[in-house]
Design a protein around this motif. Structure first.
Motif, mmCIF file in Angstrom:
data_model
loop_
_atom_site.group_PDB
_atom_site.id
_atom_site.type_symbol
_atom_site.label_atom_id
_atom_site.label_comp_id
_atom_site.label_asym_id
_atom_site.label_seq_id
_atom_site.Cartn_x
_atom_site.Cartn_y
_atom_site.Cartn_z
ATOM 1 N N ASP A 103 0.812 -1.227 0.000
ATOM 2 C CA ASP A 103 0.000 0.000 0.000
ATOM 3 C C ASP A 103 0.838 1.267 0.000
ATOM 4 O OD1 ASP A 103 -2.387 -1.376 -0.068
ATOM 5 O OD2 ASP A 103 -2.441 -1.606 2.116
ATOM 6 N N GLY A 104 2.107 1.125 -0.349
ATOM 7 C CA GLY A 104 2.954 2.324 -0.414
ATOM 8 C C GLY A 104 3.918 2.363 0.766
ATOM 9 N N PRO A 105 4.707 3.424 0.867
ATOM 10 C CA PRO A 105 5.736 3.488 1.907
ATOM 11 C C PRO A 105 5.133 3.735 3.289
ATOM 12 C CG PRO A 105 5.623 5.548 0.724
ATOM 13 C CD PRO A 105 4.667 4.634 0.038
ATOM 14 N N GLU A 106 5.844 3.280 4.310
ATOM 15 C CA GLU A 106 5.372 3.506 5.690
ATOM 16 C C GLU A 106 5.243 4.992 5.985
ATOM 17 O OE1 GLU A 106 7.906 1.500 8.424
ATOM 18 O OE2 GLU A 106 7.310 -0.481 7.662
ATOM 19 N N ALA A 107 6.098 5.779 5.374
ATOM 20 C CA ALA A 107 6.071 7.221 5.649
ATOM 21 C C ALA A 107 4.712 7.833 5.303
ATOM 22 C CB ALA A 107 7.169 7.903 4.852
ATOM 23 N N ALA A 108 4.002 7.235 4.334
ATOM 24 C CA ALA A 108 2.684 7.779 3.971
ATOM 25 C C ALA A 108 1.687 7.506 5.084
ATOM 26 C CB ALA A 108 2.202 7.155 2.662
ATOM 27 N N ASP A 109 1.835 6.352 5.755
ATOM 28 C CA ASP A 109 0.984 6.080 6.919
ATOM 29 C C ASP A 109 1.348 7.053 8.028
ATOM 30 O OD1 ASP A 109 -0.340 3.966 5.742
ATOM 31 O OD2 ASP A 109 1.242 2.551 6.270
ATOM 32 N N GLY A 110 2.669 7.264 8.165
ATOM 33 C CA GLY A 110 3.137 8.165 9.215
ATOM 34 C C GLY A 110 2.537 9.558 9.066
ATOM 35 N N LEU A 111 2.411 10.011 7.817
ATOM 36 C CA LEU A 111 1.898 11.366 7.544
ATOM 37 C C LEU A 111 0.498 11.560 8.132
ATOM 38 C CD1 LEU A 111 2.464 13.997 5.742
ATOM 39 C CD2 LEU A 111 1.050 12.881 4.028
ATOM 40 N N ILE A 112 -0.348 10.556 7.959
ATOM 41 C CA ILE A 112 -1.733 10.688 8.430
ATOM 42 C C ILE A 112 -1.865 10.187 9.875
ATOM 43 C CG2 ILE A 112 -2.493 8.498 7.329
ATOM 44 C CD1 ILE A 112 -5.156 9.942 6.716
ATOM 45 N N ASN A 113 -1.108 9.131 10.229
ATOM 46 C CA ASN A 113 -1.184 8.603 11.606
ATOM 47 C C ASN A 113 -0.750 9.661 12.617
ATOM 48 O OD1 ASN A 113 -0.008 5.228 10.743
ATOM 49 N ND2 ASN A 113 -1.966 6.233 10.430
ATOM 50 N N ALA A 114 0.161 10.521 12.222
ATOM 51 C CA ALA A 114 0.644 11.568 13.140
ATOM 52 C C ALA A 114 -0.505 12.454 13.608
ATOM 53 C CB ALA A 114 1.704 12.405 12.440
ATOM 54 N N ASP A 115 -1.581 12.513 12.821
ATOM 55 C CA ASP A 115 -2.739 13.336 13.211
ATOM 56 C C ASP A 115 -3.806 12.481 13.894
ATOM 57 O OD1 ASP A 115 -1.476 15.421 11.954
ATOM 58 O OD2 ASP A 115 -2.574 15.190 10.064
ATOM 59 N N GLY A 116 -3.475 11.245 14.236
ATOM 60 C CA GLY A 116 -4.454 10.363 14.882
ATOM 61 C C GLY A 116 -5.476 9.833 13.899
ATOM 62 N N ARG A 117 -5.125 9.783 12.614
ATOM 63 C CA ARG A 117 -6.057 9.297 11.592
ATOM 64 C C ARG A 117 -5.371 8.201 10.791
ATOM 65 N NH1 ARG A 117 -6.540 15.370 10.871
ATOM 66 N NH2 ARG A 117 -8.454 15.906 11.965
ATOM 67 N N ALA A 118 -6.135 7.545 9.914
ATOM 68 C CA ALA A 118 -5.527 6.476 9.105
ATOM 69 C C ALA A 118 -6.134 6.505 7.716
ATOM 70 C CB ALA A 118 -5.797 5.123 9.755
ATOM 71 N N TRP A 119 -5.389 6.027 6.747
ATOM 72 C CA TRP A 119 -5.949 5.908 5.395
ATOM 73 C C TRP A 119 -7.094 4.917 5.448
ATOM 74 C CZ3 TRP A 119 -4.473 9.509 2.202
ATOM 75 C CH2 TRP A 119 -3.187 10.029 2.262
ATOM 76 N N PHE A 120 -8.165 5.251 4.774
ATOM 77 C CA PHE A 120 -9.281 4.313 4.707
ATOM 78 C C PHE A 120 -9.043 3.375 3.536
ATOM 79 C CE2 PHE A 120 -13.396 3.251 2.771
ATOM 80 C CZ PHE A 120 -13.907 2.495 3.796
ATOM 81 N N GLU A 121 -9.070 2.076 3.802
ATOM 82 C CA GLU A 121 -8.875 1.107 2.708
ATOM 83 C C GLU A 121 -10.189 0.356 2.546
ATOM 84 O OE1 GLU A 121 -6.080 1.275 1.208
ATOM 85 O OE2 GLU A 121 -4.671 2.060 2.697
ATOM 86 N N SER A 122 -10.913 0.620 1.470
ATOM 87 C CA SER A 122 -12.176 -0.101 1.316
ATOM 88 C C SER A 122 -11.883 -1.491 0.735
ATOM 89 C CB SER A 122 -13.142 0.662 0.429
ATOM 90 O OG SER A 122 -12.620 0.788 -0.837
ATOM 91 N N GLU A 123 -12.869 -2.384 0.973
ATOM 92 C CA GLU A 123 -12.639 -3.755 0.495
ATOM 93 C C GLU A 123 -12.748 -3.838 -1.007
ATOM 94 O OE1 GLU A 123 -15.514 -5.314 3.227
ATOM 95 O OE2 GLU A 123 -14.049 -4.388 4.575
#
Ligand code: BG6
Length: 482
Positions: free
Chosen positions: A462-482
């Motif tokens: 799903d891409g680099p960890e840093a992209a998760d870090g970008l949104i996780n830092a705000d207490g949010r997460a990428w939404f991955e639909s099924e």
């Protein structure tokens, strides 16, 4: 309505023309939108492209049409409209044959479609003018990206403006032709329900993701040095952001729509210097695998020994307006990811007071999916019918446009081609939109050139960890639909 047209397609042997445009023009003739008395001048530069035009077009139809669209008779009739022309766009004299054929007889509407690199737009426009091929009813259709930064795009647009009026220029962003994207406007402005909750009071944040399975194999000449920021964010993602964030236009005229979109683009909070490093992630895919199938990395796909071209971008953006300044927009796009998914997620806020303290309530979420299916989904909490106590569980209200209309599929290029023929510019980009988008993109690209790290991610993830870090830092997460 059957339209009689003369369409001159430059770059007819190219990948874009064969895979997207030509099948869509065929659809227009098969469905009776474009008359079979029309003339389709398909231009190729090389002798072989010219000699094999009919064969290549036929092969492309077989390859790219859906099974149910392949109709031998309709294909033969379409091929009868195709007139191959050999033109070298860098050589004025090679336009002679096109000129003599175009002017011996004329259909009411003339469309010049440039499916060629934007560096040639100005030159072609000039020759068309010098050869007196531009009539009042002529339209010029050009593909994105227009230029590679603000300066180059302005110089292309200036050159086009010397021979075409803005009303005659149709700058394509094929995402605007997708049915769900148009439905977004209908949903917002044809209903009172959502618009009342369309602001920072109700919305926590917005995500716009265009995740692709494909890599860049076969497109290296175009892609290398351009990258995901200029190929996808400057146009498709920012256009989607505009449609989400724009205020209601006074009327649905191209001018009103363009005006509102330009306001949004100009209000994008600039990212420069250090803020680029904090709010963006760029990455490139390396070899990786899904289901035991190894996929090659960018360097293998492009046969380059090194490259810093990004194939993935994530950005946290803000819009400086009363409505949106407190709502982050998380943008993400990448190639060779785990799933083919294009969607917009409107994440609403939590309920003001939970009356179900024992339970985990999920805030409402509206998911506008453009790919692989065109659908709207509203995630809500509802009582679990199977439980005697008041237990809530997440449910989804699902509006699937495909199911609604049987086997109906929308084809963005068909819709946009017909709009261009009809002179309807609502779903095309005004030059000021292009300029405002580059104005926001340029400082990001500049900063990346100076300092920014290029992350790596494995193909099929799903891409680099840093992209998760970008949104996780705000207490949010990428939404991955099924
Ligand atoms: C094009 C980009 O504009 O859009 C491609 O140049 C990208 O790199 C494509 O793959 C995605 O379009 P779609 O409609 O397949 O999502």
């Amino acid at each position: 309505m059957e339209r009689m047209i003369d369409c001159v397609l430059f770059g007819a042997s190219g990948d874009l023309a064969l895979s997207k445009l030509i099948p869509s023009i065929y659809r227009c003739t098969k469905e009776g939108h474009v008359s079979l008395q029309s003339r389709l001048f398909f231009c190729a530069r090389s002798q072989s492209g010219f000699e094999n035009m009919h064969k290549n077009v036929k092969d492309a139809l077989y390859r790219y049409l859906q099974e149910e669209e392949k109709d031998e008779k309709a294909m033969a009739a379409f091929l009868d409209c195709v007139i191959p022309i050999q033109v070298d766009i860098t050589d004025k004299s090679s336009f002679k044959q096109l000129k003599s054929q175009l002017t011996t007889q004329s259909n009411p509407t003339r469309v010049f479609y440039l499916a060629i690199p934007p560096g040639h737009y100005a030159q072609v426009a000039r020759v068309l003018h010098d050869q007196q091929l531009i009539t009042e009813s002529t339209r010029l259709v050009v593909e994105k990206p227009i230029g590679s930064d603000l300066t180059s795009s302005e110089s292309i647009n200036d050159a086009l403006a010397t021979v075409f009026s803005e009303q005659q220029i149709f700058r394509i962003d094929h995402y605007l032709g997708k049915e769900t994207v148009q439905n977004l406007l209908a949903m917002r402005f044809g209903n009172s329900l959502f618009e009342r909750f369309w602001d920072a009071d109700a919305i926590d944040h917005i995500q716009i993701s265009i995740n692709e399975r494909v890599g860049v194999k076969g497109r290296v000449d175009y892609y290398e040095g351009i990258g995901a920021l200029k190929d996808m964010v400057q146009n498709h993602l920012l256009q989607l952001l505009c449609l989400i964030a724009m205020e209601s236009p006074n009327e649905l005229t191209p001018e009103s729509i363009h005006r509102e979109k330009i306001k949004v683009l100009k209000a994008l909070r600039p990212l420069t210097g250090e803020s680029v490093n904090e709010n963006t992630v760029r990455a490139q895919y390396v070899a990786g695998g899904q289901n035991n199938q190894m996929e090659s990395g960018y360097l293998e796909d492009t046969e380059l020994s090194e490259s810093t071209t990004e194939t993935f971008v994530a950005i946290k953006a803000h819009i400086n307006s009363w409505t949106w300044s407190k709502v982050p927009f998380y943008l993400r796009t990448g190639k060779r990811l785990s799933k083919q998914r294009a969607e917009i997620v409107i994440q609403f806020k939590d309920v003001a007071l939970s009356l179900y303290p024992e339970q985990q309530l999920q805030a409402n979420r509206l998911v506008i999916q453009l790919q692989p299916e065109e659908r709207l989904r509203l995630h809500m909490m509802a009582k679990d019918r199977e439980s005697l106590s008041t237990e809530l569980k997440p449910v989804v209200l699902d509006l699937n446009f495909l199911e609604q209309k049987g086997s109906y599929r929308s084809f963005a290029y068909k819709r946009l081609f017909l709009d261009a023929v009809d002179g309807n510019r609502s779903l095309f980009m005004h030059r000021d939109e292009v300029a405002a988008a580059w104005q926001w993109i340029d400082p990001i690209a500049t900063q990346w050139n100076k300092t920014h790290d290029l992350h790596l991610y494995r193909a099929g993830t799903d891409g680099p960890e840093a992209a998760d870090g970008l949104i996780n830092a705000d207490g949010r997460a990428w939404f991955e639909s099924e």
